[in-house]
Scaffold this motif. Structure first.
Motif, short mmCIF file in Angstrom:
data_model
loop_
_atom_site.label_atom_id
_atom_site.label_comp_id
_atom_site.label_asym_id
_atom_site.label_seq_id
_atom_site.Cartn_x
_atom_site.Cartn_y
_atom_site.Cartn_z
N GLU A 76 40.71 40.42 32.96
CA GLU A 76 40.28 39.29 32.11
C GLU A 76 41.41 38.30 31.90
OE1 GLU A 76 37.06 42.11 31.35
OE2 GLU A 76 39.15 42.47 30.85
N LEU A 77 42.65 38.76 32.03
CA LEU A 77 43.80 37.90 31.77
C LEU A 77 44.93 38.25 32.73
CD1 LEU A 77 45.48 35.90 29.87
CD2 LEU A 77 46.13 37.96 28.60
N ALA A 78 45.53 37.21 33.31
CA ALA A 78 46.79 37.37 34.05
C ALA A 78 47.86 36.64 33.26
CB ALA A 78 46.68 36.79 35.45
N LEU A 118 41.06 37.83 39.11
CA LEU A 118 40.58 37.46 37.77
C LEU A 118 39.06 37.49 37.73
CD1 LEU A 118 42.84 34.47 36.61
CD2 LEU A 118 42.61 36.71 35.51
N ARG A 119 38.53 37.89 36.59
CA ARG A 119 37.09 37.92 36.39
C ARG A 119 36.56 36.50 36.15
NH1 ARG A 119 35.91 43.29 35.92
NH2 ARG A 119 37.23 44.61 34.62
N PRO A 120 35.24 36.31 36.27
CA PRO A 120 34.65 35.02 35.89
C PRO A 120 35.02 34.67 34.45
CG PRO A 120 33.04 36.39 37.01
CD PRO A 120 34.23 37.25 36.77
N GLY A 121 35.52 33.47 34.25
CA GLY A 121 35.95 33.06 32.91
C GLY A 121 37.28 33.64 32.49
N ARG A 162 39.82 43.15 27.93
CA ARG A 162 40.29 44.54 27.97
C ARG A 162 41.40 44.78 28.99
NH1 ARG A 162 41.63 49.64 26.32
NH2 ARG A 162 41.33 51.12 28.01
N THR A 163 41.27 44.26 30.23
CA THR A 163 42.26 44.54 31.28
C THR A 163 43.11 43.32 31.57
OG1 THR A 163 40.54 44.06 32.92
CG2 THR A 163 40.93 46.37 32.40
#
Length: 623
Positions: free
Chosen positions: A281-283, A307-310, A217-218
């Motif tokens: 969730e993504l950079a 960044l989130r886990p995974g 999402r983000t």
């Protein structure tokens, strides 16, 4: 005798002259304001002219009379505030805390090699602007969303050098009175939509849609250009924080915001980005020209923090595919660094590599002793961002994230109203969260009812919540075609991580300073007890009003919810700011949103609209 009469006549003429001079000085004082504050304005004496046909909700100046008579009379009965001078036209794009002229004038000793000159450096109170920022010559009310994604008025951002410099990459094209955006970028000349679909295909996401059925999402887009990547992700229910500095491509973020795309002026320099840990969730970096190996991988480790886990890092750059000696060397060193950071290659195809961050702390704990970069100290706060320097260390996961092997977030859109896992960090209950969500849903409905005569479905696009708390104001706007920049103060609970956990975006900011954005970039500002807050910090309400006027687009709205005494003091500035009162309504006693008022004073919802005005010089240029 004659001499006596002559002396008396001279005295009378002298007294009369002194009176005339005194009246003239008083007139100047009243027009330009107090000498102490007026001295800081860049240039005085600009004449203004109302453009009635350009006001929202009225075809001519007679439209002003359509306001509620009681509101108009109430405004007229107030003591007139000082008038604010108008800044010189050459300052129509000033960003006070990102002003290079200020850096030069103050002779700040900054390290250009680490981008310190692109970081925030705010002027002290005595050097702040106390003038209104004029729109550029020929300025027009911005094109409405969604049409604005693909074209804007050239007069609003009269800079075409990017169209020439990036003509082979389809960033933007000059077309008569407009600038169009074909959707290209440095790495995706043939369109961001095709590039995004290819990334989803690389990751084996269903139907080549990058949102992975709501799990992604983000997004953080570093070195975003004019933000076409983020613009085309919106169709997939992905919201992107498009980030770029005020560098040689200095108007790229201005173009992004004019298009109605979420964007922010920032840089990977020496300080942490203004986002909590585990926000994205993504950079993404598409030829962003960042040296990721510098300072022991400091900048890459900052991406790792947010960044989130995974989470994924998508990197499209010559280092990922070129076979010359220099790029091969960089690739080898970068691969070794991310391996020590426990990232793995999720997929590598053509000119793009996508790395993935681990889901838990297992890999970190299995590394050999002394492996670099080290883990950050256990007592370090990964969410502290205000003025905090970046560190060359890996941010480990919390016990919750390590145990669940992930962030534990629901897919979008359920994520918006689901209780965030980090809610417990603040001692908030699920019941508190749900009540807050419902209260703001009701309040937003009330706001829109108050503005019903002025607002249509496409009237506003870029909205800022100046005191977002848990993001429920933004959540209540989900079904409207808008996006919200949620702002959280560094002085209170750092609830920005709850906002990101809801699938929203925002930033950390102290309203005693100017915000990192260009003038005229937001259609609506929501200020819930913001003025009471800055008063408690002994900051200037007048400075904040001028800053809000700088940020606000002509015909844009301000919604102020604050104590009645605070609102009454703000009303005195309406004429000086060229703002019109749209509505003023007392809040029912006992409202849970206003329970902070322990002095028994009522709160008021006060809504105003900024008029479109131009300097006389701009009008002559337009005509």
């Amino acid at each position: 005798m004659m001499r006596g009469r002559s002396d008396g006549g001279q005295k009378k003429r002298l007294i009369a002259s002194v009176c005339v001079v005194a009246l003239f000085v008083c007139f100047l004082f009243m027009y330009y304001g107090s000498s102490s504050q007026g001295a800081s304005a860049l240039e005085y004496g600009r004449s203004l002219r109302k453009l009635g046909s350009s006001y929202l909700g009225g075809d001519d100046d007679n439209g002003d009379a359509k306001q509620d008579d009681s509101l108009t009379n109430a405004e007229d009965s107030l003591v007139a505030a000082k008038s604010f001078p108008v800044c010189d036209d050459r300052h129509s794009e000033i960003i006070p805390c990102l002003d290079r002229n200020f850096i030069y004038q103050m002779r700040l000793k900054l390290d250009l090699s680490v981008m310190e000159h692109y970081e925030r450096h705010c002027p002290p109170p005595e050097r702040r602007f106390n003038c209104l920022i004029p729109p550029p010559s020929g300025y027009k009310v911005p094109i409405k969303w969604p049409k604005s994604r693909d074209e804007v008025w050239k007069a609003n951002i009269p800079h075409t050098h990017l169209a020439k410099e990036k003509s082979d990459q389809n960033w933007m094209v000059e077309k008569g009175e407009k600038i169009s955006f074909p959707g290209g970028g440095t790495h995706f000349h043939y369109g961001a939509d095709k590039y995004i679909a290819s990334m989803a295909n690389m990751l084996n996401f269903s139907n080549d849609v990058l949102n992975d059925e709501g799990r992604l999402r983000t997004v953080l887009d570093v070195g975003c250009g004019v933000a076409s990547f983020g613009a085309y992700l919106l169709a997939s229910d992905i919201i992107t924080m498009s980030l770029a500095p005020n560098d040689v491509h200095q108007n790229q973020i201005q173009f992004a915001l004019e298009r109605g795309i979420p964007a922010y002026l920032g840089v990977l320099g020496t300080k942490r980005l203004p986002y909590p840990s585990r926000s994205f969730e993504l950079a993404h970096c598409s030829r962003c020209r960042i040296d990721w190996l510098q300072r022991d991988g400091l900048l890459l480790l900052e991406l790792d923090r947010v960044l989130r886990p995974g989470g994924y890092f998508a990197y499209s750059s010559p280092e990922a595919y070129a076979q010359d000696e220099e790029n091969l060397k960089i690739w080898k060193e970068m691969s070794a660094l991310v391996e020590r950071m426990c990232w793995r290659i999720a997929v590598k195809r053509n000119q793009t590599v996508i790395w993935q961050k681990p889901l838990s702390n297992d890999c970190y704990l299995e590394r050999e002793p002394g492996t670099q970069p080290p883990l950050c100290r256990s007592d370090a706060d990964p969410d502290a961002v205000s003025g905090v320097l970046m560190e060359a260390c890996i941010t480990p996961y919390s016990k919750h994230d390590h145990k669940t092997k992930g962030s534990g977030l629901a897919p979008w859109p359920a994520r918006l109203t689901s209780s965030p896992p980090r809610l417990a960090d603040f001692g908030y209950s699920t019941d508190t969260f749900e009540k807050d969500t419902e209260l703001w849903r009701q309040q937003v409905d009330s706001y829109w009812n108050l503005m019903s005569s002025k607002i249509k479905s496409n009237t506003v696009r870029n909205i800022m919540d100046m005191k977002a708390h848990m993001g429920s104001f933004a959540a209540a706007l989900k079904d409207k075609d808008v996006w919200v920049m949620n702002v959280v103060s560094p002085d209170g609970p750092n609830t920005l991580k709850l906002i990101y956990d809801r699938g929203l975006i925002g930033t950390n900011h102290n309203w005693c300073e100017a915000f990192s954005t260009y003038p005229r970039t937001y259609d609506m500002l929501h200020a819930w007890t913001v003025f009471s807050d800055i008063k408690s910090k002994r900051c200037s309400a007048e400075d904040l009003l001028i800053e809000m006027d700088r940020i606000l687009r002509p015909t844009g709205f301000v919604i102020i919810r604050d104590k009645e005494s605070v609102v009454e003091s703000i009303k005195k500035y309406m004429q000086a700011l060229h703002w019109e009162i749209v509505a003023s309504e007392k809040v029912a006693t006992g409202s849970e949103l206003d329970q902070e008022n322990d002095d028994g004073e009522s709160n008021v919802v006060f809504i105003v609209q900024k008029k479109l005005w131009l300097t006389s010089e701009s009008l002559r240029d337009t005509e």
